[in-house]
Design a protein around this motif. Sequence first.
Motif, short mmCIF file in Angstrom:
data_model
loop_
_atom_site.label_atom_id
_atom_site.label_comp_id
_atom_site.label_asym_id
_atom_site.label_seq_id
_atom_site.Cartn_x
_atom_site.Cartn_y
_atom_site.Cartn_z
N PHE A 115 0.81 -1.22 0.00
CA PHE A 115 0.00 0.00 0.00
C PHE A 115 0.84 1.26 0.00
O PHE A 115 0.35 2.35 -0.26
N GLY A 116 2.15 1.10 0.25
CA GLY A 116 3.00 2.27 0.27
C GLY A 116 4.46 1.90 0.30
O GLY A 116 4.83 0.73 0.40
N ALA A 117 5.30 2.94 0.21
CA ALA A 117 6.75 2.74 0.21
C ALA A 117 7.44 3.92 0.90
O ALA A 117 6.98 5.05 0.82
N PHE A 118 8.52 3.59 1.57
CA PHE A 118 9.43 4.59 2.12
C PHE A 118 10.80 4.26 1.54
O PHE A 118 11.30 3.15 1.68
N ILE A 127 8.19 9.23 0.85
CA ILE A 127 7.08 8.37 1.25
C ILE A 127 6.03 8.46 0.16
O ILE A 127 5.70 9.56 -0.31
N VAL A 128 5.50 7.30 -0.25
CA VAL A 128 4.44 7.26 -1.25
C VAL A 128 3.39 6.26 -0.81
O VAL A 128 3.72 5.14 -0.39
N PHE A 129 2.12 6.66 -0.88
CA PHE A 129 1.00 5.76 -0.64
C PHE A 129 0.16 5.73 -1.91
O PHE A 129 0.01 6.75 -2.58
N ILE A 130 -0.43 4.59 -2.24
CA ILE A 130 -1.31 4.46 -3.39
C ILE A 130 -2.75 4.57 -2.89
O ILE A 130 -3.19 3.76 -2.06
N ILE A 139 -7.62 1.77 5.12
CA ILE A 139 -6.63 2.52 5.89
C ILE A 139 -6.97 4.00 5.83
O ILE A 139 -7.07 4.57 4.75
N LYS A 140 -7.18 4.59 6.97
CA LYS A 140 -7.45 6.03 7.08
C LYS A 140 -6.23 6.69 7.72
O LYS A 140 -6.02 6.57 8.92
N LEU A 141 -5.45 7.36 6.92
CA LEU A 141 -4.26 8.04 7.42
C LEU A 141 -4.61 9.45 7.88
O LEU A 141 -5.54 10.07 7.36
N VAL A 149 0.07 10.86 -0.73
CA VAL A 149 -0.86 9.94 -1.39
C VAL A 149 -0.92 10.26 -2.88
O VAL A 149 -1.16 11.39 -3.27
N GLU A 150 -0.70 9.22 -3.69
CA GLU A 150 -0.75 9.37 -5.15
C GLU A 150 -1.91 8.55 -5.70
O GLU A 150 -2.18 7.45 -5.24
#
Length: 155
Positions: A115-118, A127-130, A139-141, A149-150
């Motif tokens: 769901f994401g990467a660091f 940091i990237v989230f899809i 997931i509620k960030l 978020v991209e």
Amino acid sequence: MKSLILILSIISSLFSSSQYTFLVNEYDKEIELEAKIIAKIAKSSLNEDIRLFIPNITNMEKRVYSKYFLLTKTCENSNFVFVKNNKEDINSCSQKNKLFFTNNYKKLLSNRKYFGAFFWNKSRPNIVFIKARLTKEHIKLPKDYDQFVEDFDER
């Protein structure tokens, strides 16, 4: 004269060894920063205690990450999996009740499990989230993460 040269050689070697110690400390600081960021992301993503699994974790990483997480030895006992740049993928690990995060941007884009990467790019943390994957995993960030978020079209 020989004793003076010997003393100067010993002093010189002591100074050069401290330079190498400095490099180890810098690497330790990078892992510490990474662990803090992953801890914040994991705690924001899950509403329970984090049980972290990192495949092929090094002893230094164990020492640093154990300050922030309960580390597990197997993927099955974890609820948050951080896959670092290892060549093997962890397909044998069930995705049920687990969140998968990586430090490899290409792996994030090519595998919908994550769901994401660091990751580090030009010595800067990224940091990237899809967005679609966040929605799929419910997931509620916090709003603080909106800038990371991209919205990719994943057809």
